[in-house]
Design a protein around this motif. Structure first.
Motif, short mmCIF file in Angstrom:
data_model
loop_
_atom_site.label_atom_id
_atom_site.label_comp_id
_atom_site.label_asym_id
_atom_site.label_seq_id
_atom_site.Cartn_x
_atom_site.Cartn_y
_atom_site.Cartn_z
N MET A 177 -31.84 -3.94 -17.74
CA MET A 177 -33.22 -4.22 -17.41
C MET A 177 -33.43 -5.75 -17.40
SD MET A 177 -36.65 -2.91 -19.30
CE MET A 177 -37.19 -4.19 -20.38
N THR A 178 -34.16 -6.21 -16.41
CA THR A 178 -34.48 -7.63 -16.32
C THR A 178 -35.91 -7.83 -16.80
OG1 THR A 178 -33.02 -7.89 -14.43
CG2 THR A 178 -34.68 -9.59 -14.77
N LEU A 179 -36.09 -8.72 -17.75
CA LEU A 179 -37.43 -9.02 -18.26
C LEU A 179 -38.16 -9.92 -17.28
CD1 LEU A 179 -36.67 -9.71 -22.01
CD2 LEU A 179 -37.65 -7.65 -21.01
N HIS A 180 -39.42 -9.63 -17.07
CA HIS A 180 -40.28 -10.45 -16.21
C HIS A 180 -41.15 -11.31 -17.14
CE1 HIS A 180 -42.45 -11.30 -12.45
NE2 HIS A 180 -43.48 -11.46 -13.25
N LEU A 181 -40.80 -12.58 -17.27
CA LEU A 181 -41.51 -13.47 -18.19
C LEU A 181 -42.48 -14.36 -17.43
CD1 LEU A 181 -38.45 -14.56 -20.34
CD2 LEU A 181 -40.06 -12.71 -20.80
N LEU A 182 -43.64 -14.56 -18.01
CA LEU A 182 -44.62 -15.47 -17.44
C LEU A 182 -44.33 -16.89 -17.93
CD1 LEU A 182 -47.82 -13.30 -17.88
CD2 LEU A 182 -46.62 -13.79 -15.76
N PRO A 183 -44.68 -17.89 -17.14
CA PRO A 183 -44.41 -19.27 -17.57
C PRO A 183 -45.28 -19.66 -18.77
CG PRO A 183 -45.69 -19.24 -15.54
CD PRO A 183 -45.31 -17.82 -15.84
N ASP A 184 -44.83 -20.66 -19.50
CA ASP A 184 -45.55 -21.20 -20.66
C ASP A 184 -46.70 -22.06 -20.13
OD1 ASP A 184 -46.41 -22.90 -22.75
OD2 ASP A 184 -44.47 -22.78 -23.74
N ALA A 185 -47.92 -21.60 -20.31
CA ALA A 185 -49.10 -22.28 -19.78
C ALA A 185 -49.24 -23.70 -20.34
CB ALA A 185 -50.36 -21.47 -20.06
N GLU A 186 -48.95 -23.89 -21.62
CA GLU A 186 -49.06 -25.22 -22.22
C GLU A 186 -48.09 -26.20 -21.56
OE1 GLU A 186 -48.25 -24.55 -26.36
OE2 GLU A 186 -50.36 -24.18 -26.83
#
Length: 106
Positions: free
Chosen positions: A1-10
């Motif tokens: 499974m490939t994790l879908h990560l959101l970018p670090d907003a900070e």
């Protein structure tokens, strides 16, 4: 499974603030030699400086990993009152006029 990560907003917002030419020009006009933007204060932090802190947010668009709306706090510290207020206003204006409230990755 490939994790879908959101970018670090900070980190994204800090990079935008450091790289925006209008903010750099405003800083120069205020006598600030470098736009220092961090996500946490360093032990030997040089001022004036800007700190970006994520204070909230939530997924948007019906899918928890597709997009998110984040709330960030931007603190400008150091320098004199003219520099601090001027730099804060330049950041506010750049966020509205140059970024249009969005960072798109990918």
């Amino acid at each position: 499974m490939t994790l879908h990560l959101l970018p670090d907003a900070e980190r994204c917002l800090s990079a935008f603030i450091r790289d925006d030419t209008d903010i750099a020009d405003a800083a120069d006009d205020l006598g600030i030699d470098e736009v220092r933007c961090v996500t946490e204060w360093g032990r030997n932090q040089t001022f004036p400086a800007i700190k970006v802190t994520r204070i909230g947010g939530a997924p948007i668009g019906g899918h928890a990993y597709a997009a998110e709306s984040v709330i960030v706090q931007v603190d400008v510290m150091g320098g004199n009152k003219l520099q601090t207020n001027g730099l804060a206003e330049a950041i506010r204006a750049a966020l509205i006029q140059n970024m249009n409230g969005r960072i798109t990755i990918g």
